[in-house]
Design a protein around this motif. Structure first.
Motif, PDB file in Angstrom:
ATOM      1  N   GLY A 116       0.796  -1.181  -0.230  1.00 63.13           N
ATOM      2  CA  GLY A 116       0.102   0.247  -0.319  1.00 63.13           C
ATOM      3  C   GLY A 116       1.011   0.997   0.479  1.00 63.13           C
ATOM      4  O   GLY A 116       2.035   1.261   0.585  1.00 63.13           O
ATOM      5  N   GLU A 117       0.012   2.869   0.115  1.00 68.04           N
ATOM      6  CA  GLU A 117       1.036   3.562  -0.361  1.00 68.04           C
ATOM      7  C   GLU A 117       0.847   3.796   1.549  1.00 68.04           C
ATOM      8  O   GLU A 117       2.543   4.535   1.304  1.00 68.04           O
ATOM      9  N   TYR A 118       0.727   3.559   2.493  1.00 65.42           N
ATOM     10  CA  TYR A 118       1.057   3.840   3.646  1.00 65.42           C
ATOM     11  C   TYR A 118       1.116   2.695   4.530  1.00 65.42           C
ATOM     12  O   TYR A 118       0.317   1.766   4.411  1.00 65.42           O
ATOM     13  N   TRP A 119       2.298   3.105   5.460  1.00 65.64           N
ATOM     14  CA  TRP A 119       2.277   2.539   6.887  1.00 65.64           C
ATOM     15  C   TRP A 119       1.018   2.453   7.411  1.00 65.64           C
ATOM     16  O   TRP A 119       1.047   3.959   8.268  1.00 65.64           O
ATOM     17  N   HIS A 120       0.142   1.784   8.246  1.00 64.15           N
ATOM     18  CA  HIS A 120      -1.125   2.345   9.284  1.00 64.15           C
ATOM     19  C   HIS A 120      -0.734   1.654  10.144  1.00 64.15           C
ATOM     20  O   HIS A 120      -1.155   0.610  10.299  1.00 64.15           O
ATOM     21  N   THR A 121      -1.151   2.364  11.382  1.00 64.39           N
ATOM     22  CA  THR A 121      -1.065   1.506  12.392  1.00 64.39           C
ATOM     23  C   THR A 121      -2.438   2.532  13.465  1.00 64.39           C
ATOM     24  O   THR A 121      -2.638   3.540  13.571  1.00 64.39           O
ATOM     25  N   VAL A 122      -2.580   1.280  14.869  1.00 60.54           N
ATOM     26  CA  VAL A 122      -3.814   1.936  15.106  1.00 60.54           C
ATOM     27  C   VAL A 122      -3.068   1.812  16.349  1.00 60.54           C
ATOM     28  O   VAL A 122      -3.096   0.227  16.656  1.00 60.54           O
ATOM     29  N   LYS A 141      -6.840   6.960  29.424  1.00 57.91           N
ATOM     30  CA  LYS A 141      -6.648   5.960  28.194  1.00 57.91           C
ATOM     31  C   LYS A 141      -6.550   7.151  26.896  1.00 57.91           C
ATOM     32  O   LYS A 141      -7.351   8.120  26.321  1.00 57.91           O
ATOM     33  N   ARG A 142      -5.350   6.417  25.932  1.00 51.80           N
ATOM     34  CA  ARG A 142      -5.474   7.531  24.438  1.00 51.80           C
ATOM     35  C   ARG A 142      -5.795   6.423  24.048  1.00 51.80           C
ATOM     36  O   ARG A 142      -5.026   5.177  23.717  1.00 51.80           O
ATOM     37  N   ARG A 143      -6.015   6.554  22.300  1.00 50.31           N
ATOM     38  CA  ARG A 143      -6.026   6.100  21.145  1.00 50.31           C
ATOM     39  C   ARG A 143      -5.413   6.830  20.046  1.00 50.31           C
ATOM     40  O   ARG A 143      -5.442   8.467  19.636  1.00 50.31           O
ATOM     41  N   ASP A 144      -4.306   6.220  19.479  1.00 51.55           N
ATOM     42  CA  ASP A 144      -3.233   7.005  18.290  1.00 51.55           C
ATOM     43  C   ASP A 144      -3.219   5.787  17.010  1.00 51.55           C
ATOM     44  O   ASP A 144      -3.320   4.848  17.795  1.00 51.55           O
ATOM     45  N   GLU A 145      -3.576   6.550  16.074  1.00 45.55           N
ATOM     46  CA  GLU A 145      -4.041   6.187  14.649  1.00 45.55           C
ATOM     47  C   GLU A 145      -2.537   7.463  13.925  1.00 45.55           C
ATOM     48  O   GLU A 145      -2.413   8.030  14.359  1.00 45.55           O
ATOM     49  N   GLY A 146      -1.718   6.708  12.984  1.00 48.77           N
ATOM     50  CA  GLY A 146      -1.256   6.940  12.070  1.00 48.77           C
ATOM     51  C   GLY A 146      -0.879   6.893  10.992  1.00 48.77           C
ATOM     52  O   GLY A 146      -1.068   5.584  10.852  1.00 48.77           O
ATOM     53  N   TRP A 147      -0.775   7.126   9.571  1.00 45.20           N
ATOM     54  CA  TRP A 147      -0.088   7.076   8.450  1.00 45.20           C
ATOM     55  C   TRP A 147       1.468   7.125   7.464  1.00 45.20           C
ATOM     56  O   TRP A 147       1.634   8.438   7.432  1.00 45.20           O
ATOM     57  N   THR A 148       2.190   6.543   7.851  1.00 43.81           N
ATOM     58  CA  THR A 148       3.881   6.928   6.656  1.00 43.81           C
ATOM     59  C   THR A 148       4.020   6.696   5.278  1.00 43.81           C
ATOM     60  O   THR A 148       3.454   5.298   5.501  1.00 43.81           O
ATOM     61  N   THR A 371      -1.475   0.331   4.045  1.00 50.70           N
ATOM     62  CA  THR A 371      -3.131   0.748   2.704  1.00 50.70           C
ATOM     63  C   THR A 371      -2.846   1.927   1.807  1.00 50.70           C
ATOM     64  O   THR A 371      -1.868   2.451   1.798  1.00 50.70           O
ATOM     65  N   ASP A 372      -3.781   1.795   0.896  1.00 48.53           N
ATOM     66  CA  ASP A 372      -3.767   3.162   0.131  1.00 48.53           C
ATOM     67  C   ASP A 372      -4.512   4.476   0.627  1.00 48.53           C
ATOM     68  O   ASP A 372      -4.720   5.137   0.363  1.00 48.53           O
ATOM     69  N   ALA A 373      -5.406   4.300   2.397  1.00 47.51           N
ATOM     70  CA  ALA A 373      -5.968   5.320   2.295  1.00 47.51           C
ATOM     71  C   ALA A 373      -5.691   5.827   3.236  1.00 47.51           C
ATOM     72  O   ALA A 373      -4.475   5.904   4.778  1.00 47.51           O
ATOM     73  N   LYS A 374      -5.632   7.308   3.498  1.00 46.54           N
ATOM     74  CA  LYS A 374      -4.849   8.574   4.654  1.00 46.54           C
ATOM     75  C   LYS A 374      -6.490   8.938   4.963  1.00 46.54           C
ATOM     76  O   LYS A 374      -7.649   8.428   4.541  1.00 46.54           O
ATOM     77  N   PRO A 375      -6.015   9.492   6.185  1.00 46.64           N
ATOM     78  CA  PRO A 375      -7.150  10.372   6.925  1.00 46.64           C
ATOM     79  C   PRO A 375      -8.556  11.025   5.961  1.00 46.64           C
ATOM     80  O   PRO A 375      -7.479  11.923   4.711  1.00 46.64           O
TER      81      PRO A 375
END
Length: 375
Positions: A116-122, A141-148, A371-375
């Motif tokens: 994909g175009e992005y490495w995505h983590t949650v 508690k906190r949620r983090d999400e990233g796209w590299t 993934t190929d999707a970004k925010p």
């Protein structure tokens, strides 16, 4: 204030005295890293620029449009994190760490890699605090999400999303004490080493999404030193060669353990948990850990999301004279990482006041893949 500046401003004050690598700072991945990643964590730290973490990272479900290739186990109920009763005995070592890790390596080798175009983590991060007023503890508690981006160079951007999910009393006993204190929605908590308490809100906050150009040199990950996506994709799949490569990068971070085993454990967790390495490199990281003398295995562990797994652990000394057990929890059936936890062995530093056996900080990996999707 733009989203990136908002994310930076949201960084907890008690982390300001710790050196943090650019990708961890950008993602605001770890609320309280006992050590890189710790052992977390120039954090937790061994993770993508926005990712995990961590992480940490960290409960959450990724958007329906996002397609990932790793993790996704549905959470199940578990005792509150922070309660000693919820932590399996660190003395229950019934398996050979080497055998367990070699078996996990074989499973990791066969994980589908995806593209994909992005490495995505949650990821979801949880940290235990003591209320400044009233005899109770609070779990934040906190949620983090990233796209590299997989591509590098001009015009490429990294994306991140962070959301505070709110704080709550850690156990039923803590809830009763919180109610006696008037059930405050803004809770002052103590942070060892800080003069002023920090304020946590019980209600979730809006998610903050931001993006920024890749830094100079496209160095958006940390692996003993700042590394690029290309560096990660070219790591060797032979465990001995991988070990030599990592040790060649040792000593460029002031926050990680200095002993060889602990240092390798820390950086290897990033490879296994949430970095965009090949399946073969992930398997090599397990095999490298299998040869370390100081690691142990704990069976029948449940992570903060309620997922059962097996933990490989190592003890490390922390600032303030404490000792923490750094845990990498993984699914033996698949070789996939589930979480990283810090368990109090000897109170001290950021864990001061917590009983031995308490999980005081955790990062649960929810998703990691291409993934190929970004925010």
């Amino acid at each position: 204030m733009n989203p990136i500046e908002e994310l930076k401003a949201a960084r907890p004050a008690h982390l300001d005295d710790r050196p943090v690598d650019p990708r961890t700072r950008a993602a605001e991945l770890s609320r309280a890293m006992a050590a890189p990643r710790p052992v977390r964590r120039r954090r937790r730290a061994v993770r993508p620029a926005w990712g995990l973490g961590l992480a940490g990272a960290a409960a959450a479900v990724t958007a329906a449009a996002v397609v990932v290739s790793m993790n996704g186990t549905a959470p199940a109920p578990r005792p509150p994190v922070g309660s000693p009763a919820s932590v399996p005995s660190t003395q229950k070592v019934t398996l050979s760490a080497r055998d367990v890790l070699l078996a996990a390596a074989g499973k990791a080798d066969r994980q589908p890699e995806g593209k994909g175009e992005y490495w995505h983590t949650v990821s979801v991060q949880r940290t235990l605090f003591t209320a400044a007023k009233g005899d109770y503890r609070v779990l934040d508690k906190r949620r983090d999400e990233g796209w590299t981006p997989s591509a590098t160079g001009a015009g490429q951007e990294q994306w991140g999303r962070m959301q505070s999910l709110g704080a709550r009393p850690a156990t039923e006993k803590d809830r009763q004490a919180w109610e006696r204190a008037g059930s405050p929605t803004a809770i002052e908590v103590t942070v060892p080493g800080k003069r002023r308490p920090m304020v946590l809100k019980t209600s979730p906050r809006r998610a903050m999404t931001g993006h920024s150009p890749l830094p100079d040199g496209d160095e958006v990950f940390w692996l003993g030193r700042n590394v690029t996506m290309k560096d990660l994709r070219e790591l060797p799949s032979d465990p001995d060669t991988l070990k030599k490569r990592l040790l060649a990068w040792k000593g460029q971070d002031t926050d990680v353990p200095k002993s060889g085993d602990a240092w390798l454990f820390v950086v290897s967790m990033g490879l296994i948990m949430d970095m965009p390495v090949t399946s073969e490199v992930r398997g090599a990281a397990f095999r490298m850990l299998a040869e370390l003398d100081d690691v142990k295995v704990v069976e029948n562990v449940t992570d903060a999301e309620g997922r059962p797994g097996t933990a490989v652990t190592i003890n490390e000394r922390t600032q303030g004279g404490g000792v923490t057990e750094n845990r990498l929890i993984f699914d033996e059936a698949t070789g996939r990482a589930l979480a990283n936890e810090n368990v109090v062995v000897k109170p001290g530093g950021l864990q001061a006041g917590f009983e031995p056996g308490t999980v005081w900080n955790s990062t649960a990996l929810i998703e990691a893949g291409w993934t190929d999707a970004k925010p």
